[in-house]
Design a protein around this motif. Structure first.
Motif, mmCIF file in Angstrom:
data_model
loop_
_atom_site.group_PDB
_atom_site.id
_atom_site.type_symbol
_atom_site.label_atom_id
_atom_site.label_comp_id
_atom_site.label_asym_id
_atom_site.label_seq_id
_atom_site.Cartn_x
_atom_site.Cartn_y
_atom_site.Cartn_z
ATOM 1 N N ASP A 104 0.864 -1.172 0.000
ATOM 2 C CA ASP A 104 0.000 0.000 0.000
ATOM 3 C C ASP A 104 0.906 1.230 0.000
ATOM 4 O O ASP A 104 2.112 1.126 0.165
ATOM 5 C CB ASP A 104 -0.892 0.023 1.245
ATOM 6 C CG ASP A 104 -1.891 -1.122 1.228
ATOM 7 O OD1 ASP A 104 -2.240 -1.564 0.124
ATOM 8 O OD2 ASP A 104 -2.286 -1.572 2.320
ATOM 9 N N THR A 105 0.277 2.359 -0.164
ATOM 10 C CA THR A 105 1.010 3.619 -0.091
ATOM 11 C C THR A 105 0.642 4.320 1.202
ATOM 12 O O THR A 105 -0.530 4.595 1.456
ATOM 13 C CB THR A 105 0.686 4.524 -1.288
ATOM 14 O OG1 THR A 105 1.054 3.858 -2.486
ATOM 15 C CG2 THR A 105 1.462 5.827 -1.206
ATOM 16 N N ALA A 106 1.658 4.535 2.033
ATOM 17 C CA ALA A 106 1.437 5.277 3.274
ATOM 18 C C ALA A 106 1.712 6.753 3.004
ATOM 19 O O ALA A 106 2.643 7.110 2.278
ATOM 20 C CB ALA A 106 2.361 4.751 4.367
ATOM 21 N N ARG A 107 0.880 7.618 3.581
ATOM 22 C CA ARG A 107 1.038 9.066 3.428
ATOM 23 C C ARG A 107 1.280 9.659 4.812
ATOM 24 O O ARG A 107 0.449 9.488 5.715
ATOM 25 C CB ARG A 107 -0.194 9.673 2.777
ATOM 26 C CG ARG A 107 0.030 11.079 2.210
ATOM 27 C CD ARG A 107 -1.218 11.555 1.497
ATOM 28 N NE ARG A 107 -1.059 12.877 0.896
ATOM 29 C CZ ARG A 107 -0.694 13.093 -0.357
ATOM 30 N NH1 ARG A 107 -0.442 12.062 -1.152
ATOM 31 N NH2 ARG A 107 -0.585 14.323 -0.827
ATOM 32 N N ILE A 108 2.415 10.329 4.962
ATOM 33 C CA ILE A 108 2.840 10.809 6.269
ATOM 34 C C ILE A 108 3.202 12.286 6.181
ATOM 35 O O ILE A 108 3.834 12.737 5.218
ATOM 36 C CB ILE A 108 4.065 9.997 6.762
ATOM 37 C CG1 ILE A 108 3.707 8.508 6.883
ATOM 38 C CG2 ILE A 108 4.586 10.507 8.093
ATOM 39 C CD1 ILE A 108 4.886 7.626 7.152
ATOM 40 N N TRP A 109 2.782 13.045 7.207
ATOM 41 C CA TRP A 109 3.188 14.451 7.314
ATOM 42 C C TRP A 109 4.414 14.519 8.208
ATOM 43 O O TRP A 109 4.462 13.925 9.288
ATOM 44 C CB TRP A 109 2.059 15.277 7.920
ATOM 45 C CG TRP A 109 2.461 16.704 8.221
ATOM 46 C CD1 TRP A 109 2.432 17.762 7.374
ATOM 47 C CD2 TRP A 109 2.976 17.187 9.466
ATOM 48 N NE1 TRP A 109 2.893 18.889 8.001
ATOM 49 C CE2 TRP A 109 3.241 18.564 9.296
ATOM 50 C CE3 TRP A 109 3.251 16.607 10.700
ATOM 51 C CZ2 TRP A 109 3.751 19.356 10.311
ATOM 52 C CZ3 TRP A 109 3.768 17.385 11.719
ATOM 53 C CH2 TRP A 109 4.005 18.761 11.516
ATOM 54 N N ILE A 110 5.450 15.243 7.768
ATOM 55 C CA ILE A 110 6.693 15.399 8.532
ATOM 56 C C ILE A 110 6.985 16.885 8.676
ATOM 57 O O ILE A 110 7.009 17.629 7.684
ATOM 58 C CB ILE A 110 7.874 14.697 7.836
ATOM 59 C CG1 ILE A 110 7.575 13.199 7.635
ATOM 60 C CG2 ILE A 110 9.164 14.864 8.628
ATOM 61 C CD1 ILE A 110 8.649 12.452 6.887
ATOM 62 N N ALA A 111 7.195 17.327 9.903
ATOM 63 C CA ALA A 111 7.464 18.746 10.179
ATOM 64 C C ALA A 111 8.767 19.176 9.521
ATOM 65 O O ALA A 111 9.697 18.371 9.347
ATOM 66 C CB ALA A 111 7.523 18.989 11.686
ATOM 67 N N ASP A 112 8.821 20.432 9.150
ATOM 68 C CA ASP A 112 10.023 20.980 8.514
ATOM 69 C C ASP A 112 11.247 20.779 9.409
ATOM 70 O O ASP A 112 11.202 21.050 10.619
ATOM 71 C CB ASP A 112 9.847 22.471 8.228
ATOM 72 C CG ASP A 112 8.876 22.727 7.078
ATOM 73 O OD1 ASP A 112 8.666 21.787 6.271
ATOM 74 O OD2 ASP A 112 8.342 23.853 6.991
ATOM 75 N N GLY A 113 12.326 20.312 8.789
ATOM 76 C CA GLY A 113 13.583 20.151 9.514
ATOM 77 C C GLY A 113 13.628 18.959 10.443
ATOM 78 O O GLY A 113 14.578 18.833 11.230
ATOM 79 N N ARG A 114 12.643 18.052 10.361
ATOM 80 C CA ARG A 114 12.586 16.911 11.278
ATOM 81 C C ARG A 114 12.584 15.581 10.497
ATOM 82 O O ARG A 114 12.241 15.529 9.328
ATOM 83 C CB ARG A 114 11.315 16.971 12.136
ATOM 84 C CG ARG A 114 11.195 18.230 12.972
ATOM 85 C CD ARG A 114 12.256 18.268 14.046
ATOM 86 N NE ARG A 114 12.094 19.454 14.922
ATOM 87 C CZ ARG A 114 12.885 19.708 15.945
ATOM 88 N NH1 ARG A 114 13.884 18.906 16.222
ATOM 89 N NH2 ARG A 114 12.683 20.802 16.674
ATOM 90 N N ALA A 115 12.962 14.494 11.208
ATOM 91 C CA ALA A 115 12.859 13.115 10.699
ATOM 92 C C ALA A 115 13.474 12.959 9.314
ATOM 93 O O ALA A 115 12.842 12.456 8.388
ATOM 94 C CB ALA A 115 11.397 12.670 10.699
#
Length: 331
Positions: free
Chosen positions: A245-256
């Protein structure tokens, strides 16, 4: 094979290798240890016939002939030039692989051939270090059905047996199979072949095949189709097809940043008042690994989909919270 018979066969081979003349059965009876135990002539000749058949089945080039035209009784010998192993030029890693393969087989059916291969290699002057390589995998052939299935494969005969689906307590079905091979996959033995009842190639875990295994039909009737990948058959039968499947993730700027490298940025987004990137990445059948990575970043990462990944992340958070609050509850 009993140890006494195995020792007698070795003595017979050494005897027939050490002579250029044909030795009669009576002479062999006198000089080969083990035959003196036979009770009478008839018992000796039965024993000797079985031993000759065993040697020929093992590939030993047993010759029959007479020393001269005046002899009236056949004699026997082993031509050294036909029996001895030819020159072998193995690289060190190839010789180590042979030694490792010999240590792999841990069953009466396979131990003797593996040991025989090592003996022949050493006789040819190839140094095989059995201790090289600390990893010693073991694949055991303790399942009662293993030996008769292997014999059927070698003989090219179809077999019938009862097969228990799903292990103990599962339904039992009668199967008729043309066996193509017995292979090991992840520490278990599997029979691969053509299932006549399903009219299709199938694989069966040997531990779920119930005795007796009954061979049917003439020897040599079963032939493996050219280009058949037995290991591939077993792997496809054991492992479900990989689904992604395709996972959709939000990542904060400058993180992870490490998590970002696993996928690709598909857009911008805001979560809890913070700006960041929306990243897509592959999510295979089991999301636990990705869920642990996501959970470790706390509020810097948020799952947008699918729901099962979000649930796995929340489960990780709950387990972590419980592990840290339990000591406080005790105090």
């Amino acid at each position: 094979m009993s140890s006494a018979r195995a020792e007698r066969l070795v003595n017979l081979v050494l005897c027939l290798l050490s002579t250029r003349q044909f030795l009669t059965a009576d002479r062999i009876r006198q000089i080969v240890p083990g035959y003196a135990d036979a009770r009478g002539d008839e018992a000796f000749f039965r024993m000797f016939e079985r031993d000759k058949a065993e040697l020929r089945e093992l590939g030993v080039p047993l010759e029959t002939g007479r020393r001269s035209s005046f002899d009236t009784v056949d004699g026997y010998r082993i031509a050294r030039q036909d029996y001895e192993l030819g020159e072998i030029d193995l690289e060190p890693d190839e010789a180590a692989a042979v030694a490792l393969a010999a240590r792999l087989w841990d069953s009466p059916e396979l131990a003797a051939p593996a040991h025989g291969a090592l003996v022949k290699l050493r006789a040819a002057g190839v140094e095989v270090d059995e201790e090289q390589g600390r990893v010693q995998p073991r694949v055991r052939a303790a399942d009662p059905a293993f030996a008769p299935l292997l014999a059927a494969v070698r003989a090219g005969r179809a077999v019938t047996f009862d097969h228990q689906r799903g292990g103990v307590g599962g339904p039992v079905q009668r199967r008729t199979v043309e066996p193509w091979g017995v292979v090991s996959w992840r520490g278990r033995w599997y029979l691969a072949g053509y299932d006549r009842d399903r009219t299709a190639p199938r694989s069966f875990r040997v531990s779920r095949i119930m005795q007796p295994v009954t061979p049917i039909g003439p020897a040599g009737a079963v032939r493996v189709p050219e280009g058949t990948d037995l290991m591939g058959m077993v792997r496809r039968g054991v492992e479900p097809p990989a689904t992604t499947d395709t996972a959709r993730i939000w990542i904060a700027d400058g993180r992870a940043h490490g998590l970002r490298r696993l996928g690709r940025v598909v857009g911008r987004g805001t979560h809890a008042g913070r700006d960041g990137d929306e990243v897509e990445m592959e999510l295979r059948a089991a999301p636990e690994t990705l869920a642990r990575w996501v959970a470790g970043h706390g509020p810097d990462v948020a799952v947008l989909g699918p729901p099962r990944l979000a649930e796995a992340v929340r489960a990780n958070w709950a387990a972590s919270a419980a592990a840290h609050t339990e000591p406080l509850a005790r105090t």
